[in-house]
Design an enzyme around this catalytic site. Structure first.
Site, PDB file in Angstrom:
ATOM      1  CG  ASN A  12     -61.252  42.701 -14.978  1.00  0.00           C
ATOM      2  OD1 ASN A  12     -62.038  42.738 -14.025  1.00  0.00           O
ATOM      3  ND2 ASN A  12     -61.474  41.977 -16.073  1.00  0.00           N
ATOM      4  CD1 TRP A  13     -58.315  44.236  -8.961  1.00  0.00           C
ATOM      5  CD2 TRP A  13     -59.407  44.356  -7.009  1.00  0.00           C
ATOM      6  NE1 TRP A  13     -57.509  44.914  -8.073  1.00  0.00           N
ATOM      7  CE2 TRP A  13     -58.154  44.996  -6.867  1.00  0.00           C
ATOM      8  CE3 TRP A  13     -60.270  44.312  -5.914  1.00  0.00           C
ATOM      9  CZ2 TRP A  13     -57.746  45.583  -5.658  1.00  0.00           C
ATOM     10  CZ3 TRP A  13     -59.861  44.901  -4.718  1.00  0.00           C
ATOM     11  CH2 TRP A  13     -58.609  45.527  -4.603  1.00  0.00           C
ATOM     12  CE  LYS A  14     -59.985  38.655 -15.423  1.00  0.00           C
ATOM     13  NZ  LYS A  14     -59.526  37.600 -16.298  1.00  0.00           N
ATOM     14  CG  HIS A  98     -63.463  40.459 -19.675  1.00  0.00           C
ATOM     15  ND1 HIS A  98     -63.353  39.090 -19.590  1.00  0.00           N
ATOM     16  CD2 HIS A  98     -62.251  40.965 -19.344  1.00  0.00           C
ATOM     17  CE1 HIS A  98     -62.119  38.791 -19.228  1.00  0.00           C
ATOM     18  NE2 HIS A  98     -61.436  39.900 -19.062  1.00  0.00           N
ATOM     19  CD  GLU A 100     -62.735  36.273 -17.317  1.00  0.00           C
ATOM     20  OE1 GLU A 100     -63.109  37.097 -16.472  1.00  0.00           O
ATOM     21  OE2 GLU A 100     -61.539  35.957 -17.473  1.00  0.00           O
ATOM     22  CD  GLU A 168     -58.589  41.587 -21.479  1.00  0.00           C
ATOM     23  OE1 GLU A 168     -57.749  41.813 -20.599  1.00  0.00           O
ATOM     24  OE2 GLU A 168     -59.734  41.185 -21.234  1.00  0.00           O
ATOM     25  N   GLY A 174     -55.282  34.595 -18.099  1.00  0.00           N
ATOM     26  CA  GLY A 174     -55.076  33.700 -16.961  1.00  0.00           C
ATOM     27  C   GLY A 174     -54.284  32.445 -17.280  1.00  0.00           C
ATOM     28  CB  SER A 211     -50.645  36.159 -19.356  1.00  0.00           C
ATOM     29  OG  SER A 211     -51.546  35.088 -19.108  1.00  0.00           O
ATOM     30  N   GLY A 232     -55.373  41.437 -15.168  1.00  0.00           N
ATOM     31  CA  GLY A 232     -56.235  40.670 -14.277  1.00  0.00           C
ATOM     32  C   GLY A 232     -55.505  40.310 -13.000  1.00  0.00           C
ATOM     33  N   GLY A 233     -55.042  39.067 -12.917  1.00  0.00           N
ATOM     34  CA  GLY A 233     -54.437  38.527 -11.700  1.00  0.00           C
ATOM     35  C   GLY A 233     -53.387  39.421 -11.067  1.00  0.00           C
TER      36      GLY A 233
HETATM   37  P1  13P Z   1     -54.950  38.007 -16.558  1.00  0.00           P
HETATM   38  O1  13P Z   1     -54.078  39.236 -16.476  1.00  0.00           O
HETATM   39  O2  13P Z   1     -55.192  37.365 -15.227  1.00  0.00           O
HETATM   40  O3  13P Z   1     -54.504  37.077 -17.618  1.00  0.00           O
HETATM   41  O4  13P Z   1     -56.418  38.541 -16.996  1.00  0.00           O
HETATM   42  C1  13P Z   1     -56.523  39.386 -18.077  1.00  0.00           C
HETATM   43  C2  13P Z   1     -57.898  39.913 -18.142  1.00  0.00           C
HETATM   44  O5  13P Z   1     -58.836  39.189 -18.426  1.00  0.00           O
HETATM   45  C3  13P Z   1     -58.097  41.330 -17.812  1.00  0.00           C
HETATM   46  O6  13P Z   1     -59.370  41.766 -18.163  1.00  0.00           O
END
Ligand code: 13P
Length: 248
Positions: A12-14, A98, A100, A168, A174, A211, A232-233
């Site tokens: 997920n590149w957000k 998600h 967010e 999640e 993050g 994470s 994510g990251g």
């Molecule tokens: P991180 O892997 O950066 O913690 O993000 C997880 C996430 O929100 C994937 O959707």
């Protein structure tokens, strides 16, 4: 209980990624093409990159997805994107609910269920996210919160369709923090039991997200009922994402 055979590792590149970052994606696709396909791999870039990524990775092993969609197919909804538009751009999956989106855009379980319906209408595979906050974990409510979120975010019409659930924990996203392996197993078992009660035999993979990094991926992905990861990251760098994929 049904455990899916092939894990799904989704990035997920957000709100990250410009055209230049497609070089990383091509590197990833080339590396994966040279290896046996032991798991499914997906990338969910921002909407602006979907069509180009689809074009550039065509014929390769990486599936492309969106990060959200609106429930309606079209209309006066400035700035929003429909499931049909994602499909038209070449996406095959979509992340929905998600944390967010739930927090920053005030999405409720009812909204998420409607979006899941939209994804199915457009023949997209929904990846439905659930997870507790740190306060809910600390007060011992994590299991009940997540199970309730899940029940209310999954419309009955999902039966017979391909979908995935992503657990999640909000506090793990993050932050560099993760639940213990026992906590992950307990939650994934509860999610599997909830899915079995409504969608027996669906075998929907239950991904863990929050994470996930090259150095913890193998341990997490080996936990019972962990059917993949939502990253994510660490999905932004091909080398890191590849290490996670190889750990599956
Ligand atoms: P991180 O892997 O950066 O913690 O993000 C997880 C996430 O929100 C994937 O959707």
């Amino acid at each position: 209980m049904t455990t899916p055979v092939r894990k799904l590792i989704a990035g997920n590149w957000k709100m990250n990624g410009l055209g230049v970052d497609l070089l990383e994606t091509e590197r990833l696709s080339k590396a994966l093409t040279a290896e046996p396909a032991h798991c499914r791999v997906a990338l969910c870039p921002p909407a602006t990159l979907i069509e180009r990524m689809v074009r550039e990775l065509k014929g390769g092993p990486v599936e492309i997805g969106g990060q959200d969609c609106r429930a309606e197919a079209s209309g006066a909804f400035t700035g929003d994107i429909s499931a049909e538009m994602l499909r038209d751009a070449g996406a095959h999956l979509v992340i929905l609910g998600h944390s967010e989106r739930r927090t920053l855009h005030h999405e409720t379980d009812v909204d998420v269920a409607a979006k899941v319906g939209a994804a199915l209408r457009a023949a997209l595979e929904p990846v439905i996210c659930v997870g507790e906050t740190l306060a809910q974990r600390k007060s011992g409510d994590a299991l009940s919160v997540v199970v309730r979120q899940l029940r209310e975010s999954l419309p009955a019409l999902l039966a017979g369709h391909r979908f995935a659930v992503a657990y999640e924990p909000v506090w793990a996203i993050g932050s560099g923090l993760t639940p213990t392996l026992a906590e992950i197993e307990e939650m994934h078992r509860a999610i599997r039991e909830t899915l079995e009660a409504s969608f027996a035999g669906s075998g929907a993979p239950i991904l863990y997200g929050g994470s996930v990094k090259p150095d913890n991926a193998a341990q997490i992905l080996a936990v019972k009922e962990v059917g993949g990861a939502l990253v994510g990251g660490a999905s932004l760098k091909a080398a890191d994402f590849l290490e996670i994929i190889r750990a599956a």
